[in-house]
Structure formats: structure tokens, C-alpha cells
Design an enzyme around this catalytic site. Sequence first.
Site, PDB file in Angstrom:
ATOM      1  N   HIS A 110      -7.461   0.487  -4.533  1.00  0.00           N
ATOM      2  CA  HIS A 110      -8.313   1.281  -3.627  1.00  0.00           C
ATOM      3  C   HIS A 110      -8.729   2.517  -4.412  1.00  0.00           C
ATOM      4  O   HIS A 110      -7.856   3.285  -4.830  1.00  0.00           O
ATOM      5  CB  HIS A 110      -7.524   1.770  -2.408  1.00  0.00           C
ATOM      6  CG  HIS A 110      -7.177   0.704  -1.421  1.00  0.00           C
ATOM      7  ND1 HIS A 110      -6.481   0.974  -0.271  1.00  0.00           N
ATOM      8  CD2 HIS A 110      -7.464  -0.629  -1.395  1.00  0.00           C
ATOM      9  CE1 HIS A 110      -6.325  -0.154   0.426  1.00  0.00           C
ATOM     10  NE2 HIS A 110      -6.902  -1.129  -0.234  1.00  0.00           N
ATOM     11  N   HIS A 163       0.845  -1.198   0.000  1.00  0.00           N
ATOM     12  CA  HIS A 163       0.000   0.000   0.000  1.00  0.00           C
ATOM     13  C   HIS A 163       0.880   1.248   0.000  1.00  0.00           C
ATOM     14  O   HIS A 163       1.835   1.321   0.764  1.00  0.00           O
ATOM     15  CB  HIS A 163      -0.886  -0.013   1.244  1.00  0.00           C
ATOM     16  CG  HIS A 163      -1.946   1.033   1.255  1.00  0.00           C
ATOM     17  ND1 HIS A 163      -1.685   2.343   1.589  1.00  0.00           N
ATOM     18  CD2 HIS A 163      -3.261   0.979   0.960  1.00  0.00           C
ATOM     19  CE1 HIS A 163      -2.809   3.039   1.506  1.00  0.00           C
ATOM     20  NE2 HIS A 163      -3.785   2.240   1.119  1.00  0.00           N
ATOM     21  N   CYS A 221      -3.515   2.731  -4.614  1.00  0.00           N
ATOM     22  CA  CYS A 221      -4.485   3.508  -3.845  1.00  0.00           C
ATOM     23  C   CYS A 221      -4.526   4.928  -4.394  1.00  0.00           C
ATOM     24  O   CYS A 221      -3.578   5.705  -4.216  1.00  0.00           O
ATOM     25  CB  CYS A 221      -4.112   3.501  -2.359  1.00  0.00           C
ATOM     26  SG  CYS A 221      -5.209   4.538  -1.380  1.00  0.00           S
ATOM     27  N   ASP A 227     -12.732   2.954  -1.530  1.00  0.00           N
ATOM     28  CA  ASP A 227     -12.005   3.273  -0.307  1.00  0.00           C
ATOM     29  C   ASP A 227     -12.688   4.466   0.339  1.00  0.00           C
ATOM     30  O   ASP A 227     -13.133   5.364  -0.365  1.00  0.00           O
ATOM     31  CB  ASP A 227     -10.567   3.615  -0.698  1.00  0.00           C
ATOM     32  CG  ASP A 227      -9.620   3.561   0.476  1.00  0.00           C
ATOM     33  OD1 ASP A 227      -9.993   3.023   1.522  1.00  0.00           O
ATOM     34  OD2 ASP A 227      -8.491   4.057   0.323  1.00  0.00           O
ATOM     35  N   HIS A 228     -12.781   4.506   1.604  1.00  0.00           N
ATOM     36  CA  HIS A 228     -13.390   5.611   2.352  1.00  0.00           C
ATOM     37  C   HIS A 228     -14.610   6.218   1.648  1.00  0.00           C
ATOM     38  O   HIS A 228     -14.667   6.259   0.433  1.00  0.00           O
ATOM     39  CB  HIS A 228     -12.405   6.768   2.597  1.00  0.00           C
ATOM     40  CG  HIS A 228     -11.138   6.323   3.242  1.00  0.00           C
ATOM     41  ND1 HIS A 228     -10.143   7.205   3.588  1.00  0.00           N
ATOM     42  CD2 HIS A 228     -10.693   5.103   3.610  1.00  0.00           C
ATOM     43  CE1 HIS A 228      -9.144   6.529   4.132  1.00  0.00           C
ATOM     44  NE2 HIS A 228      -9.448   5.247   4.152  1.00  0.00           N
ATOM     45  N   TYR A 250     -15.095   4.680   7.001  1.00  0.00           N
ATOM     46  CA  TYR A 250     -15.660   3.383   6.633  1.00  0.00           C
ATOM     47  C   TYR A 250     -17.118   3.209   7.009  1.00  0.00           C
ATOM     48  O   TYR A 250     -17.560   2.107   7.326  1.00  0.00           O
ATOM     49  CB  TYR A 250     -14.800   2.259   7.218  1.00  0.00           C
ATOM     50  CG  TYR A 250     -13.464   2.167   6.509  1.00  0.00           C
ATOM     51  CD1 TYR A 250     -13.362   1.514   5.285  1.00  0.00           C
ATOM     52  CD2 TYR A 250     -12.324   2.768   7.035  1.00  0.00           C
ATOM     53  CE1 TYR A 250     -12.162   1.444   4.615  1.00  0.00           C
ATOM     54  CE2 TYR A 250     -11.103   2.700   6.369  1.00  0.00           C
ATOM     55  CZ  TYR A 250     -11.032   2.035   5.165  1.00  0.00           C
ATOM     56  OH  TYR A 250      -9.839   1.966   4.491  1.00  0.00           O
TER      57      TYR A 250
HETATM   58  C1  DNO Z   1      -6.754   3.318   5.209  1.00  0.00           C
HETATM   59  C2  DNO Z   1      -6.220   2.101   4.611  1.00  0.00           C
HETATM   60  C3  DNO Z   1      -4.892   1.711   5.193  1.00  0.00           C
HETATM   61  C4  DNO Z   1      -4.426   0.393   4.626  1.00  0.00           C
HETATM   62  C5  DNO Z   1      -3.104  -0.063   5.112  1.00  0.00           C
HETATM   63  C6  DNO Z   1      -2.623  -1.250   4.343  1.00  0.00           C
HETATM   64  O1  DNO Z   1      -7.917   3.538   5.127  1.00  0.00           O
HETATM   65  O2  DNO Z   1      -6.201   2.163   3.256  1.00  0.00           O
HETATM   66  O3  DNO Z   1      -5.008   1.598   6.567  1.00  0.00           O
HETATM   67  O4  DNO Z   1      -5.332  -0.599   4.963  1.00  0.00           O
HETATM   68  O5  DNO Z   1      -2.179   0.935   5.033  1.00  0.00           O
HETATM   69  O6  DNO Z   1      -1.637  -1.883   5.065  1.00  0.00           O
END
Ligand code: DNO
Length: 386
Positions: free
Chosen positions: A300, A235, A273, A347-348, A364
Site C-alpha cells: 500500500h 496489514h 503499508c 492507498d488513500h 477512497y
Molecule cells: C485502510 C485500509 C485498511 C486495510 C485493512 C486490512 O484504508 O488500508 O482498512 O484494508 O486493515 O485488513
Amino acid sequence: MSSLVETWRWFGPNDPVSLSDIRQAGAKGVVTALHHVPHGQVWNLEEIQERKALIEQAGLEWTVVESVPVHEAIKTRSADCERYLENYRISLRNLAACGLRLVCYNFMPVLDWTRTDLAITLPNGAKALYFDWRDLAAFDLYVLKRKGASEDYRPEVLRHVEDRFANMSEARRAELSDIILMGVPTEKGISLEQLQSSIDQYAVIGKQGLRNNWTYFMKAIGPVCEAHGITMTMHPDDPPYAILGLPRIVSDLEDLEYLAHAVPDSYNGICFCTGSLGAGPFNDLPAILDRIGERVEFVHLRNVRRDGIGNFYESDHLDGDVDMVKVMDKLLQLTNKRNSPLPFRPDHGHQMLDDLHKVTNPGYSAIGRLKGLAELRGLIAGLGAE
Ligand code: DNO
């Protein structure tokens, strides 16, 4: 030719968002971890099986393991490193024995993602996560009191920091520290003292040292990954900067190319991401995909809107500085060349509607992510039909 697969992050049985909610959202896969297992300890077979069964009973599939956290002893390659590497290998073997072969992890020193506010109110009333350099600097200079900290910030950031901190209520100061020290919700944050001593430790390691420690980690788990068909996805740093004097090694294209070349084997994959990389104005995301797209094994998708000094809030998935249409187009092109599906998760999301009255894991909550997923799904359908 393959496709993008919709997945959804779930924090386990205590997550206020249930597996049934995830099914209703339309996602096919679940992204989760054994969040209750302390970092560095072995994930035992029975617990993995139990969690997997729970997901499958709900009609879903455990698609990605995010994260198997890398213990600090490995990141700093300190005395206990070999013991934690062995634990990591055992956890990977146990996961593979349950058919789980796609793992996400990060190599950010001490802190995982960093924000300075977990709920700024947007003009439409929804709430979003926010990162403000001036608040980070205020924490760095006046709470952490890090030596030489002021050299790490641009003059436009430093200009109002003293006043900003002076005018901050005690409650806000405490909240700011908690947010910065938090890490992953549902896992434990760290103390100010721990952060201080880590900063000293990483000052000696530096960026190249951290790259070397990462390479050592990857080579140490490589044989297990290869024997069991496991793919690790790294990530990126969130945000993509070395913050609080801590080195970071996955912030831009140069970093990603370095990692890809240092360990060229296919078990070394990338979690792309868009929100993390997109927070850096120096990152051209479609161009990054052109260069390292083949290494991307997990995605992500989220967006950010930056201001002139690099502060950013998390914007709607299709509205922000990341050109999501172009990114999605590239991802679809990549799936055309793949044999296996490429999982992504929204993501989020914003905290909105009913979720405004609930306690949710920051970023989340269900409805905001549901909205994001629906928009992304529409984008895929539209681009796919073209
Ligand atoms: C945040 C996430 C991170 C991710 C970690 C992967 O929302 O994208 O916490 O899970 O960094 O190790």
C-alpha cells in the site's frame, strides 16, 4: 525478475468509483472483498465467482482479496474461536477454488484504521484524512472515560485536552466518536459499549497474548494455505501504536520480525503499508524493507506528514515523511529477485476537484488516488530507466 503491478481498491458494486473508472485510471488489478458478508461468516463459492466475473467482464483481474476479516473471537481466542477458524478455512478454500490466492487481513483489536478527522482542508483546497492525538485523548478521557487513560498520553498532548473538549461543539463530539468507532467504510462500525467491553477483554490478553492468538490463527489456517498455495499478507497497525489501551502487534520492525520468525512458512506474508508504518517516527521504511523485504507480498503506497507531537495528515504520495523514492527503489530491487509480480495499490488519496462535490468513501475517492497512482507510475518509470 518480475515487476510491480498496479492495483486499485474497489468496495464492490455500490462503490461510487466504478470498474470502468478503475480501468481508465490504468490499474490492471482490483483489490476487493465481499464487504457485505458479516465478519466471520463463510464466503460462499457462488458469490465469489459472481464478483470475480463482474471484475473480469470489465477487463480487469481480481488480484488481491482485501480483507478476509478475522473475527474478534479468533483475535481474543474466545469460546467460538474454533467455529470461526473453520469458517475462515472454508472461505480460503472457496477463494482458492476461484483462483484467488493472495489475501490481506489485519489483526488489530476491534478497530481497523483510526483517524480523528476525515476531511481537513489543505492549503490548496483538497481534503485529507487526519489523526490528532489531542482529539483521541479527548475522546478517551471524556467520552470513553477509560480508567488510567491519561497515563497513555504525553504531557504535550494532555496539556490542552480539557479545554479542547470543553470547546468542542456537541456535533463535533458526536462526529469524533463516529469517526473513531467507524472501521472500514461500507462495513459496520462498533458501539461505545462494545469498545468498552473489548478494552477490558484485551487488557487481560495483552500484547504477548495477542501475538500468541495470532500465531494460533496462522497455524490453524496454515495447512489450508499450503495445500492451496494461498499467501496471507498482514496489514500493519494504523496508526502504529497501541491506542485506547488496546494492544497492537504490527507497529514496528521488531513486531514484523517477531511475526516472521514465529511463523516462518512462506504463506505468512506482509502487506507493506507505507502510510501506516510511516506515521511512526521510529520506523525507517527503507531499513525495514532491507530486513523483511522478502516477506512483502502486497504493498500500500501512501504518505503522511507528521508534526512535532506525532499528529499526522495524509500528504501527497510523493510528498511527506516517507521517502517514497527510496522505498520505491527498494521495492524495485525486490521485484528483481522475485518470480511473481508484486502488486501495489495507491492507498488513500485526497478528496479534490469534482470529488469535493461527491459522497465518497473516506480516503477512497477517485481523483486523488488517480493522481497518486500517476505519480507513483512516473516514479517507477524513472527509477526503472536509471
Ligand atoms: C485502510 C485500509 C485498511 C486495510 C485493512 C486490512 O484504508 O488500508 O482498512 O484494508 O486493515 O485488513
